[in-house]
Scaffold this motif. Structure first.
Motif, PDB file in Angstrom:
ATOM      1  N   ASN A  20      33.125  48.831  41.617  1.00  0.00           N
ATOM      2  CA  ASN A  20      34.522  49.052  41.240  1.00  0.00           C
ATOM      3  C   ASN A  20      35.210  49.984  42.234  1.00  0.00           C
ATOM      4  N   LEU A  21      34.493  51.020  42.686  1.00  0.00           N
ATOM      5  CA  LEU A  21      35.052  51.955  43.663  1.00  0.00           C
ATOM      6  C   LEU A  21      35.416  51.222  44.952  1.00  0.00           C
ATOM      7  N   GLU A  22      34.527  50.355  45.388  1.00  0.00           N
ATOM      8  CA  GLU A  22      34.760  49.603  46.629  1.00  0.00           C
ATOM      9  C   GLU A  22      36.015  48.732  46.542  1.00  0.00           C
ATOM     10  N   PHE A  23      36.233  48.099  45.393  1.00  0.00           N
ATOM     11  CA  PHE A  23      37.330  47.142  45.272  1.00  0.00           C
ATOM     12  C   PHE A  23      38.594  47.694  44.609  1.00  0.00           C
ATOM     13  N   GLY A  25      39.081  51.338  43.732  1.00  0.00           N
ATOM     14  CA  GLY A  25      39.209  52.787  43.715  1.00  0.00           C
ATOM     15  C   GLY A  25      38.556  53.341  42.455  1.00  0.00           C
ATOM     16  N   HIS A  26      39.204  54.250  41.810  1.00  0.00           N
ATOM     17  CA  HIS A  26      38.604  54.912  40.643  1.00  0.00           C
ATOM     18  C   HIS A  26      39.044  54.277  39.332  1.00  0.00           C
ATOM     19  N   ARG A  27      39.109  52.955  39.300  1.00  0.00           N
ATOM     20  CA  ARG A  27      39.456  52.267  38.058  1.00  0.00           C
ATOM     21  C   ARG A  27      38.666  50.971  37.959  1.00  0.00           C
ATOM     22  N   ALA A  28      38.665  50.419  36.769  1.00  0.00           N
ATOM     23  CA  ALA A  28      38.022  49.133  36.537  1.00  0.00           C
ATOM     24  C   ALA A  28      39.055  48.023  36.746  1.00  0.00           C
ATOM     25  N   PRO A 140      30.383  42.651  31.959  1.00  0.00           N
ATOM     26  CA  PRO A 140      31.595  41.995  31.460  1.00  0.00           C
ATOM     27  C   PRO A 140      32.820  42.420  32.274  1.00  0.00           C
ATOM     28  N   CYS A 141      33.733  41.490  32.438  1.00  0.00           N
ATOM     29  CA  CYS A 141      34.964  41.768  33.188  1.00  0.00           C
ATOM     30  C   CYS A 141      36.122  41.169  32.403  1.00  0.00           C
ATOM     31  N   PRO A 142      37.015  42.030  31.907  1.00  0.00           N
ATOM     32  CA  PRO A 142      37.063  43.468  32.073  1.00  0.00           C
ATOM     33  C   PRO A 142      35.949  44.149  31.286  1.00  0.00           C
TER      34      PRO A 142
END
Length: 186
Positions: A20-23, A25-28, A140-142
């Motif tokens: 999630n950080l890679e894509f 930042g600091h959120r889902a 799971p996403c989200p």
């Protein structure tokens, strides 16, 4: 096994955070971002962002899980071992990584039709066709969605069932989902 379970859940947390950080930042990712089509596979099937994120998270979680199991699990374990399972005959056999790769490279995936491929199988002894515990990482996403076993469709050898049930029937051990938000789900 509590400490082992905690460490495997931490592997899921770590994989979730890093990808999630890679894509993002600091959120889902949002529900909309999860559902976006990002590519099409060789068979013309759409690939969603959720699927690609899940693949990346699985790779990281499995790498972490291998390190944990090498330290904490005294018996053999299998990572992404493919099995051919015939439920009516109660027959289970392994499919070698080489055979799997050969069939996939030849485009002969129908030969994999009657197979299962759990993420982790913890064995209690040298019988690699039995599990003490079978684990599948779920991302799971989200992340607000609950993890769930994949249901097998009408054209599947296991139509009307789901992964967890088939894993238990085939490997004769408990099947558990591991997810970052929900932990171990039995």
């Amino acid at each position: 096994m509590d400490e082992l379970e905690e460490q495997l859940v931490e592997c899921a947390h770590q994989a979730e955070r890093l990808v999630n950080l890679e894509f993002f930042g600091h959120r889902a990712p949002t529900r909309q971002e999860c559902g976006e089509e990002v590519e099409v596979d060789g068979c013309g099937e759409r690939i969603t962002r959720a699927m690609l994120l899940g693949q990346r998270k699985h790779a990281l979680a499995l790498r972490c899980a291998k390190q944990v199991l090498e330290q904490r699990w005294p018996a053999p374990f299998s990572i992404e071992q493919r099995y051919r399972f015939y439920p009516h005959a109660r027959l289970l056999e392994t499919v070698s990584k080489e055979e799997e790769a050969r069939l996939v490279s030849q485009g002969c995936t129908r030969e994999l039709w009657r197979t299962i491929k759990p993420d982790l199988v913890l064995h209690s002894d040298s019988n690699l066709l039995r599990s003490a515990l079978t684990l599948d990482f779920k991302f799971p996403c989200p992340d607000t969605n609950e993890p769930r076993w994949t249901r097998y469709g009408e054209k599947s050898a296991y139509a009307g069932s789901n992964q967890g049930r088939i894993y238990q029937e085939a490997l004769q051990g408990e099947a558990v989902m591991v997810s970052p938000r929900w932990g171990m789900t039995r």
